[in-house]
Design a protein around this motif. Structure first.
Motif, PDB file in Angstrom:
ATOM      1  N   ASP A 163      18.244   1.935  29.280  1.00 50.24           N
ATOM      2  CA  ASP A 163      19.078   0.935  28.624  1.00 50.24           C
ATOM      3  C   ASP A 163      19.247   1.236  27.137  1.00 50.24           C
ATOM      4  O   ASP A 163      20.340   1.085  26.586  1.00 50.24           O
ATOM      5  N   ARG A 164      18.174   1.674  26.490  1.00 49.85           N
ATOM      6  CA  ARG A 164      18.286   2.029  25.079  1.00 49.85           C
ATOM      7  C   ARG A 164      19.270   3.162  24.880  1.00 49.85           C
ATOM      8  O   ARG A 164      20.091   3.151  23.942  1.00 49.85           O
ATOM      9  N   SER A 165      19.215   4.168  25.750  1.00 50.85           N
ATOM     10  CA  SER A 165      20.133   5.286  25.639  1.00 50.85           C
ATOM     11  C   SER A 165      21.564   4.866  25.912  1.00 50.85           C
ATOM     12  O   SER A 165      22.497   5.315  25.232  1.00 50.85           O
ATOM     13  N   THR A 166      21.741   3.987  26.872  1.00 51.20           N
ATOM     14  CA  THR A 166      23.083   3.495  27.197  1.00 51.20           C
ATOM     15  C   THR A 166      23.647   2.676  26.051  1.00 51.20           C
ATOM     16  O   THR A 166      24.811   2.825  25.660  1.00 51.20           O
ATOM     17  N   SER A 220      21.249   4.846  38.098  1.00 52.76           N
ATOM     18  CA  SER A 220      21.085   4.240  39.415  1.00 52.76           C
ATOM     19  C   SER A 220      19.648   3.803  39.654  1.00 52.76           C
ATOM     20  O   SER A 220      19.388   2.679  40.109  1.00 52.76           O
ATOM     21  N   VAL A 221      18.700   4.684  39.340  1.00 56.21           N
ATOM     22  CA  VAL A 221      17.292   4.346  39.543  1.00 56.21           C
ATOM     23  C   VAL A 221      16.873   3.203  38.618  1.00 56.21           C
ATOM     24  O   VAL A 221      16.158   2.287  39.029  1.00 56.21           O
ATOM     25  N   ALA A 222      17.340   3.226  37.372  1.00 55.41           N
ATOM     26  CA  ALA A 222      16.979   2.172  36.423  1.00 55.41           C
ATOM     27  C   ALA A 222      17.446   0.806  36.909  1.00 55.41           C
ATOM     28  O   ALA A 222      16.762  -0.206  36.700  1.00 55.41           O
ATOM     29  N   SER A 223      18.615   0.769  37.557  1.00 62.29           N
ATOM     30  CA  SER A 223      19.139  -0.518  38.033  1.00 62.29           C
ATOM     31  C   SER A 223      18.244  -1.135  39.100  1.00 62.29           C
ATOM     32  O   SER A 223      18.272  -2.356  39.313  1.00 62.29           O
ATOM     33  N   ASP A 224      17.454  -0.291  39.776  1.00 63.09           N
ATOM     34  CA  ASP A 224      16.543  -0.784  40.809  1.00 63.09           C
ATOM     35  C   ASP A 224      15.147  -1.083  40.280  1.00 63.09           C
ATOM     36  O   ASP A 224      14.279  -1.500  41.053  1.00 63.09           O
ATOM     37  N   LEU A 225      14.926  -0.856  38.967  1.00 60.89           N
ATOM     38  CA  LEU A 225      13.590  -1.027  38.388  1.00 60.89           C
ATOM     39  C   LEU A 225      13.622  -1.973  37.189  1.00 60.89           C
ATOM     40  O   LEU A 225      13.171  -1.603  36.094  1.00 60.89           O
ATOM     41  N   PRO A 226      14.142  -3.173  37.348  1.00 56.13           N
ATOM     42  CA  PRO A 226      14.191  -4.080  36.192  1.00 56.13           C
ATOM     43  C   PRO A 226      12.793  -4.361  35.647  1.00 56.13           C
ATOM     44  O   PRO A 226      11.836  -4.523  36.405  1.00 56.13           O
ATOM     45  N   GLY A 227      12.680  -4.354  34.324  1.00 60.60           N
ATOM     46  CA  GLY A 227      11.404  -4.636  33.685  1.00 60.60           C
ATOM     47  C   GLY A 227      10.497  -3.441  33.520  1.00 60.60           C
ATOM     48  O   GLY A 227       9.425  -3.563  32.919  1.00 60.60           O
ATOM     49  N   SER A 228      10.908  -2.278  34.019  1.00 66.69           N
ATOM     50  CA  SER A 228      10.068  -1.087  33.915  1.00 66.69           C
ATOM     51  C   SER A 228      10.302  -0.381  32.586  1.00 66.69           C
ATOM     52  O   SER A 228      11.312  -0.584  31.912  1.00 66.69           O
ATOM     53  N   ARG A 229       9.366   0.473  32.212  1.00 61.33           N
ATOM     54  CA  ARG A 229       9.570   1.330  31.042  1.00 61.33           C
ATOM     55  C   ARG A 229      10.810   2.194  31.222  1.00 61.33           C
ATOM     56  O   ARG A 229      11.574   2.412  30.285  1.00 61.33           O
ATOM     57  N   PHE A 230      10.978   2.704  32.443  1.00 61.07           N
ATOM     58  CA  PHE A 230      12.098   3.598  32.710  1.00 61.07           C
ATOM     59  C   PHE A 230      13.426   2.889  32.494  1.00 61.07           C
ATOM     60  O   PHE A 230      14.322   3.419  31.821  1.00 61.07           O
ATOM     61  N   ALA A 231      13.568   1.694  33.035  1.00 60.88           N
ATOM     62  CA  ALA A 231      14.816   0.950  32.869  1.00 60.88           C
ATOM     63  C   ALA A 231      15.075   0.649  31.397  1.00 60.88           C
ATOM     64  O   ALA A 231      16.224   0.741  30.934  1.00 60.88           O
ATOM     65  N   ALA A 232      14.029   0.310  30.655  1.00 60.56           N
ATOM     66  CA  ALA A 232      14.205   0.017  29.229  1.00 60.56           C
ATOM     67  C   ALA A 232      14.650   1.263  28.468  1.00 60.56           C
ATOM     68  O   ALA A 232      15.512   1.186  27.581  1.00 60.56           O
TER      69      ALA A 232
END
Length: 231
Positions: free
Chosen positions: A222-225, A207-219
């Protein structure tokens, strides 16, 4: 790791980050049950780095010092070189105490010598914005206690004009759905900020990653997903 040189005490509050080295098997263990320890540590490292970016952005606007109360071996952490480089721009102090409430109390006391008041966050809310920290710090400058509530009933930010007030945390049970309520009762009058989601479980991370496009966290999420986590 060599701590950053000491600076003269700030006329404003200290931006305090309480952090744990993102070591596989020790960091974000609840995420690790879903994605595995290495991926969980990578997500934790990304969260820490994005958090430190937000803190440094707030520092650039305000000039307030940054202190990181750290535990764990950075040399064994995911993204160790990046974490080490980010910490070199801060004053690093070791965490002290037998439980989390005691470590928080000591962290506020240790950081408080570098400024007038403390604004403390952890590394579980990489979506924190520099404006959140500046707003909290300005309230602390004006003598107001500030609390950022978390969606799970805890809290993600604590701002104290007098860091000694963090002693009240020693008697507050942590990581419960009433921790925020009990913290407010222990501290007395507090001003509330916006609520944020702590990243504790895998759905929180997504959920948090979906709100942070382009961040290290979202990446990292996404890699784990992409590797099959959360399927």
């Amino acid at each position: 790791m060599t701590p950053a040189p000491l600076e003269p005490p700030s006329t404003g509050p200290v931006l305090l980050v309480v952090a744990k080295a993102p070591v596989p098997g020790l960091a974000k263990t609840r995420l690790g049950r879903v994605v595995g320890p290495d991926a969980a540590a990578d997500v934790a490292a990304a969260a820490l780095l994005d958090t430190l970016d937000a803190v440094q952005a707030a520092r650039a606007v305000t000039g307030w010092p940054v202190v990181v109360a750290m535990t764990g071996e950075v040399a064994s952490a995911a993204r160790a070189d990046d974490v080490r480089a980010a910490l070199e721009r801060t004053i690093v102090v070791p965490q002290r105490g037998d439980d989390f409430g005691e470590r928080l109390a000591h962290a506020h006391a240790d950081a408080g010598v570098h400024g007038r008041g403390t604004v403390q966050i952890g590394m579980d809310t990489p979506q924190v914005a520099p404006d959140d920290l500046v707003t909290a710090g300005n309230a602390v400058v004006e003598g107001r206690q500030v609390l950022g509530p978390a969606d799970d009933g805890g809290w993600w930010l604590l701002g104290l004009p007098d860091p000694r007030r963090a002693d009240a945390l020693r008697d507050v049970p942590m990581s419960r759905d009433d921790t925020g309520e009990l913290t407010r009762a222990a501290l007395g009058d507090v001003e509330l900020l916006r609520a944020l989601c702590d990243v504790d479980e895998w759905p929180d991370a997504q959920s948090v990653a979906s709100d942070l496009p382009g961040s290290r966290f979202a990446a990292a999420v996404d890699r784990s997903t992409t590797a099959g986590a959360g399927a």
